[in-house]
Design an enzyme around this catalytic site. Structure first.
Site, PDB file in Angstrom:
ATOM      1  N   ALA A 813       0.850  -1.188   0.000  1.00 19.41           N
ATOM      2  CA  ALA A 813       0.000   0.000   0.000  1.00 19.41           C
ATOM      3  C   ALA A 813       0.885   1.238   0.000  1.00 19.41           C
ATOM      4  CB  ALA A 813      -0.903   0.000   1.225  1.00 19.41           C
ATOM      5  N   PRO A 814       0.948   1.970  -1.120  1.00 20.37           N
ATOM      6  CA  PRO A 814       1.822   3.149  -1.191  1.00 20.37           C
ATOM      7  C   PRO A 814       1.125   4.412  -0.698  1.00 20.37           C
ATOM      8  CG  PRO A 814       0.846   2.743  -3.327  1.00 20.37           C
ATOM      9  CD  PRO A 814       0.317   1.664  -2.413  1.00 20.37           C
ATOM     10  N   PHE A 832      -3.041   8.109  -0.912  1.00 20.12           N
ATOM     11  CA  PHE A 832      -2.912   6.769  -0.325  1.00 20.12           C
ATOM     12  C   PHE A 832      -3.793   5.760  -1.056  1.00 20.12           C
ATOM     13  CE2 PHE A 832      -4.887   3.897   2.960  1.00 20.12           C
ATOM     14  CZ  PHE A 832      -3.823   3.005   3.039  1.00 20.12           C
ATOM     15  N   HIS A 833      -3.245   4.564  -1.266  1.00 23.98           N
ATOM     16  CA  HIS A 833      -3.986   3.440  -1.849  1.00 23.98           C
ATOM     17  C   HIS A 833      -3.929   2.272  -0.870  1.00 23.98           C
ATOM     18  CE1 HIS A 833      -5.395   0.213  -4.345  1.00 23.98           C
ATOM     19  NE2 HIS A 833      -5.414   0.935  -5.456  1.00 23.98           N
ATOM     20  N   SER A 834      -5.072   1.926  -0.310  1.00 22.55           N
ATOM     21  CA  SER A 834      -5.138   0.842   0.667  1.00 22.55           C
ATOM     22  C   SER A 834      -5.027  -0.519  -0.004  1.00 22.55           C
ATOM     23  CB  SER A 834      -6.465   0.927   1.441  1.00 22.55           C
ATOM     24  OG  SER A 834      -6.591  -0.145   2.357  1.00 22.55           O
TER      25      SER A 834
END
Length: 976
Positions: A813-814, A832-834
């Site tokens: 996750a970045p 943010f990408h979960s």
């Protein structure tokens, strides 16, 4: 016979050296005169009495010292010396002074160029004619940027300026090569040329310090080096005065220097190295027919790389939309068509019909005409199989003719450089890919027509007859097609994965703001330069290239690129680029000595295995056996270098066996070596083109938000699905249009990392940032094993940090945590990408990490995110509330699962959800905030109560435009 004159017949005569001195004096007068007129106010601050005398001679209103030292960031006293462009630019009378003297300079300038041609022309020599044309071209382009200012027409001013600068290199080198044997003149030319090109280094450095880092006073230092360039440029031509002493005008040649009796300096050098590869390369006479053959071969090399690089991105569309393995992935195996050459009859058929085979490869260039993605993929797959078959056959059939084989390999390498430059010019898209068409910037028809002409030209001669089997090399002890093939496969993978786009290695080492390493623009030109240098080294110094010392250095460089960031990591990448480009020609020629079915078939099979492995390291959650390769780019790089090492061993074995045989004479002492100078000319032209592209694309860094008067920030989040739309077209231009029309100042893009073979080694953020006028943070690089998160901002990015959130099971996750300068106030933005829905523990850990990160920020903050949770349930309560200190942009919006916008410390004034059209599978969410005001309440208000500058565009109301409209609520929401 030239006319002869008796002494005293001339009405007037003067030495030719006065042409040079007149040119020098008048040219300097133009620049210095403009400088004096513009700067004398500075004198008034230091010597008032002298300035008073100046003012009696010239009205004060004419003088613009304060204005010409002012730039977009600083003015006097931080910047106190004007640049050349500011001095001679748009202000009267400085511009008039400059243009006046430049007009007078044109006469001596044309005379100087003509006299130089007369001095150096020899029967049968083409170079003096070329330098004559270059000199005339420089003179004309100088007039272009002099009399068309950037205010008149910025584009044409830049075109003329770049053309002038680019032509300076061949003019300088040509004058050095043609210099008569005048030691004093040669010495001064070398000094001035070295000074000119050496000055470019600090010039670029201080320009970047000014433009990127905004250092006070940097532009003044840049200006001094810019003025130095003028002095060296004019001074270089002034040296002709030492040569023109032998001319007397009207025109009498008193020393016979124009008759060509004496050899120029270049001939003397060539005489010394005539038995070496470099001497053989430049020792041939010029032929337009062979020059056109070379251009055609290089363009065919460009077609090879265009088709090969298009296969991955065409395949990628299908697992992308299937959210898993689709079956179409099998098309990556179309590259192993060389195995078919193991069938003797088929091998003869291909060898005897190479023109037809090459023409069949162009099916991939016609694929853009097919609307159905499946058909387009099949066309590209067929084209890939044909082009691998055609090129490996050509290399194999030419194995007994080293000059032709070397030319073919060199053209193939130049084709890769040309492909990388095309992507550099078209913002990482190749304009002839099947995902391109006229609507999104493709040049498909032009590329196809040129490809047909190139194939017909390059294949017009009958293919060579089959070579003697004794030259295959398979009888050499220790020689192996398997070892040679897997070595070549490793090299091709390295070229494709790292060098098919000039920004790939730069993004590997990118670590955010402040900038501590290279940028895609302009430093992509450095990568291209390293590629060209490697190709030359591999052609002329094969023994060095196949040494274990070179291999060891390259292995260290690969480790540095993989494990280090910023400039250190990039330096390792440049060394590796030089090595890959230099070693591949040796590995190809070694494989060609073996059975082509075994060596080249295994080469492309090995290449395919590495391609899949380097996808597996990030796609481990979706593929069988994926966890074994999870986050192991280091394994892939190590395997690549080990495989190349096996190829080096095979090359050394074959070379050592040949050294003691009579084949040495056949293979290495061929009387007709590669006419490399054609290829080197093309290489130089390509390098100049890449430098010009870097100049044209250099960011302006003068970006402004859409509604600065309102102190308004419009922020958005969008999952862009790797920039391939529903119909398999590259989508950045459509994305650009809707982002611009929504007037978004800050946007987070998810699923944005395209820097892998399977995705085309692309970077959508480059086009969006340049076209929309935004700063960009690419986010965690391709070697960080995420699907990507990027940030684009109209506001300066003061600092940014990349995070990889806890992901013990699923995909990484970045996140980007950036601090922006919004109207003088520091505001944080997090993109943010979960993790996936299937990994609840990952998502829980990520929510706690991000909540702590946001809570720790003392500044106002906006979260642009993909959370994978329902509103008011589960992890939502970690992201929103006391743990994070964040508020939801609209707590009443219950119809969300993926995208969310959260905030704190800002006044939220609006919120909208905009449909995606056919660009991606996810909508755009947009919020409006006012900086410097308290957060406000959740009370909604009508649009009429909102100031016009804070409203969402009416363009997207109702049915909207191009499939984009306000949906879910059918209109924007506004808040008190």
């Amino acid at each position: 016979m030239p006319p002869k004159y008796r002494d005293g017949d001339a009405v007037i005569s003067f030495s030719g050296k006065w042409v040079s001195w007149a040119h020098t004096a008048i040219a300097y007068a133009g620049f210095v005169g403009a400088l004096i007129v513009g700067v004398y106010v500075a004198l008034s601050k230091a010597v008032p009495n002298v300035a008073h005398l100046f003012k009696r001679l010239m009205a004060t209103r004419w003088l613009h010292y304060d204005k010409i030292v002012q730039n977009e960031y600083y003015g006097y006293p931080q910047e106190w010396f004007p640049s050349v462009s500011a001095t001679i630019g748009d202000r009267y009378p400085e511009r008039a002074v400059f243009q006046f003297f430049i007009a007078i300079t044109s006469g001596p300038r044309f005379a100087l160029v003509f006299l130089w041609y007369v001095l150096t022309a020899r029967p049968g020599s083409t170079l003096p004619k070329f330098i004559l044309g270059t000199g005339l071209f420089r003179t004309i382009t100088c007039g272009g940027w002099t009399y068309i200012t950037s205010t008149d027409d910025h584009d044409w001013h830049d075109i003329f300026m770049i053309a002038y600068l680019v032509s300076t290199l061949p003019w300088t080198l040509g004058c050095l090569a043609l210099s008569p044997p005048n030691h004093i003149a040669i010495r001064w030319r070398k000094r001035l040329a070295a000074s000119f090109f050496g000055t470019l280094v600090p010039l670029i450095y201080y320009f970047i310090q000014h433009k990127v880092h905004k250092v006070p006073g940097a532009y003044t230092k840049y200006a001094f080096f810019e003025w130095a360039l003028i002095l060296f440029d004019v001074g270089f031509d002034a040296v002709t005065a030492l040569d023109f002493e032998g001319f007397e005008l009207v025109v009498k040649d008193v020393k016979g220097v124009s008759k060509g009796d004496k050899k120029p300096a270049a001939d003397a050098v060539l005489e010394k190295v005539k038995d070496k590869p470099v001497g053989q390369a430049f020792g041939e006479s010029f032929s337009w027919a062979e020059a056109l053959d070379t251009v055609a071969e290089v363009y065919n090399g460009y077609i090879f790389w265009s088709i090969l690089t298009s296969l991955g991105v065409s395949v990628w569309y299908f697992p992308l939309w299937h959210m898993g393995i689709s079956g179409y992935e099998v098309m990556v195996m179309t590259t192993i068509s060389p195995f078919l050459l193991g069938i003797p009859s088929l091998r003869r058929l291909v060898a005897q019909n190479l023109r037809s085979t090459y023409l069949l490869t162009l099916v991939g260039l016609v694929a853009y005409k097919l609307e159905t993605p499946e058909y387009r993929l099949f066309a590209v797959g067929f084209s890939t199989s044909m082009i691998c078959l055609a090129w490996t056959t050509s290399w194999s059939e030419d194995r007994a003719q080293p000059a032709r084989q070397e030319a073919k390999i060199f053209a193939w390498g130049l084709g890769l450089i040309a492909s990388s430059i095309a992507k550099f010019a078209f913002w990482t898209n190749n304009p002839i890919w099947p995902i391109m068409h006229a609507e999104n910037g493709g040049w498909n028809l032009t590329g196809l027509l040129l490809a047909v002409l190139a194939v017909l030209r390059a294949s017009r001669r009958k293919p060579p007859s089959p070579a003697d089997p004794s030259l295959l090399g398979s009888d050499v002890k220790g020689s192996s097609a398997v070892v040679a093939g897997i070595g070549l496969g490793g090299a091709i993978f390295g070229l494709h994965s790292l060098l098919s786009d000039s920004s790939t290695m730069i993004l590997w080492v990118w670590e955010g703001y402040p900038v501590r390493g290279p940028l895609a623009v302009p430093h992509g030109a450095y990568t291209i330069f390293a590629m060209g240098a490697g190709l030359l080294i591999g052609t002329f110094y094969k023994a060095i290239v196949r040494s274990w010392t070179a291999y060891g250095i390259a292995s260290i460089a690969a480790a540095v690129l993989t494990t280090r960031s910023n400039w250190l990591g990039y330096y390792g990448g440049l060394v590796l680029a030089v090595y890959l480009m230099s070693v591949t020609p040796t590995l190809i020629s070694t494989s060609a000595r073996q059975s082509p079915a075994s060596s080249f078939g295994l080469a492309f099979l090995t290449y395919n295995v590495l391609v899949l492995a380097h996808v597996w390291v990030v796609a481990y959650a979706f593929v069988p056996g994926g966890p074994l390769m999870r986050e192991h780019t280091d394994w892939v790089m190590a395997a690549m270098m080990l495989l190349i090492g096996s190829g080096i061993w095979s090359a050394q074995t074959l070379a050592a066996a040949r050294l003691g045989t009579q084949r040495k004479k056949i293979l290495f002492d061929s009387p007709r070596r590669l006419k490399s100078f054609y290829y080197i000319y093309i290489l130089v032209a390509l390098q100049l083109l890449s430098a010009s592209i870097a100049f044209l694309r250099f960011p302006t860094y003068d970006y402004r938000p859409y509604h600065a008067e309102e102190k308004l920030v419009t922020a958005g989040i969008w999952t862009v699905h790797f920039s391939l739309d529903n119909d398999m077209w590259s989508s950045e231009r459509r994305m650009r249009d809707v982002i611009k029309e929504l007037e978004i100042d800050v946007i987070g893009l998810l699923e944005s990392d395209l820097q892998r073979i399977i995705m085309g080694n692309r970077d959508t953020t480059q086009y969006l940032a340049e076209d929309l006028g935004m700063y960009v943070d690419f986010g965690p690089g391709p070697n960080k094993h995420t699907w990507g998160s990027a940030l684009l901002s109209k506001f300066p990015i003061l600092n940014s940090t990349h995070h990889l959130l806890p992901s013990p099971v699923g995909e990484l996750a970045p996140a980007i945590h950036a601090t922006l300068d919004m109207y003088g106030e520091h505001v944080d933005v997090v993109v943010f990408h979960s993790g996936q829905e299937e990994d609840p523990e990952d998502r829980r850990l990520q929510s706690e990490y991000l909540a702590a990160l946001m809570h720790s920020s003392p500044r106002p903050l906006i979260l642009l995110s993909y959370l994978v949770t329902e509103p008011k349930k589960g992890n939502y309560n970690t992201y929103v509330g006391e743990k994070s200190g964040m508020k939801d942009i609209d707590v009443s919006d219950w119809d969300r699962w993926c995208e969310y916008i959260l905030y704190k410390g800002l006044k939220r004034t609006g919120y909208a959800r905009v449909s995606r059209s056919t660009i991606t599978d996810t909508e755009i969410q947009v919020g409006k905030f006012v900086v410097g005001q308290p957060e406000g309440t959740d009370e909604r208000v009508d649009e009429e109560q909102v100031p016009p500058g804070q409203r969402f565009p009416a363009l997207f109301k109702g049915k909207g435009v191009r499939g984009h409209n306000y949906h879910v609520f059918d209109e924007p929401r506004y808040y008190n």
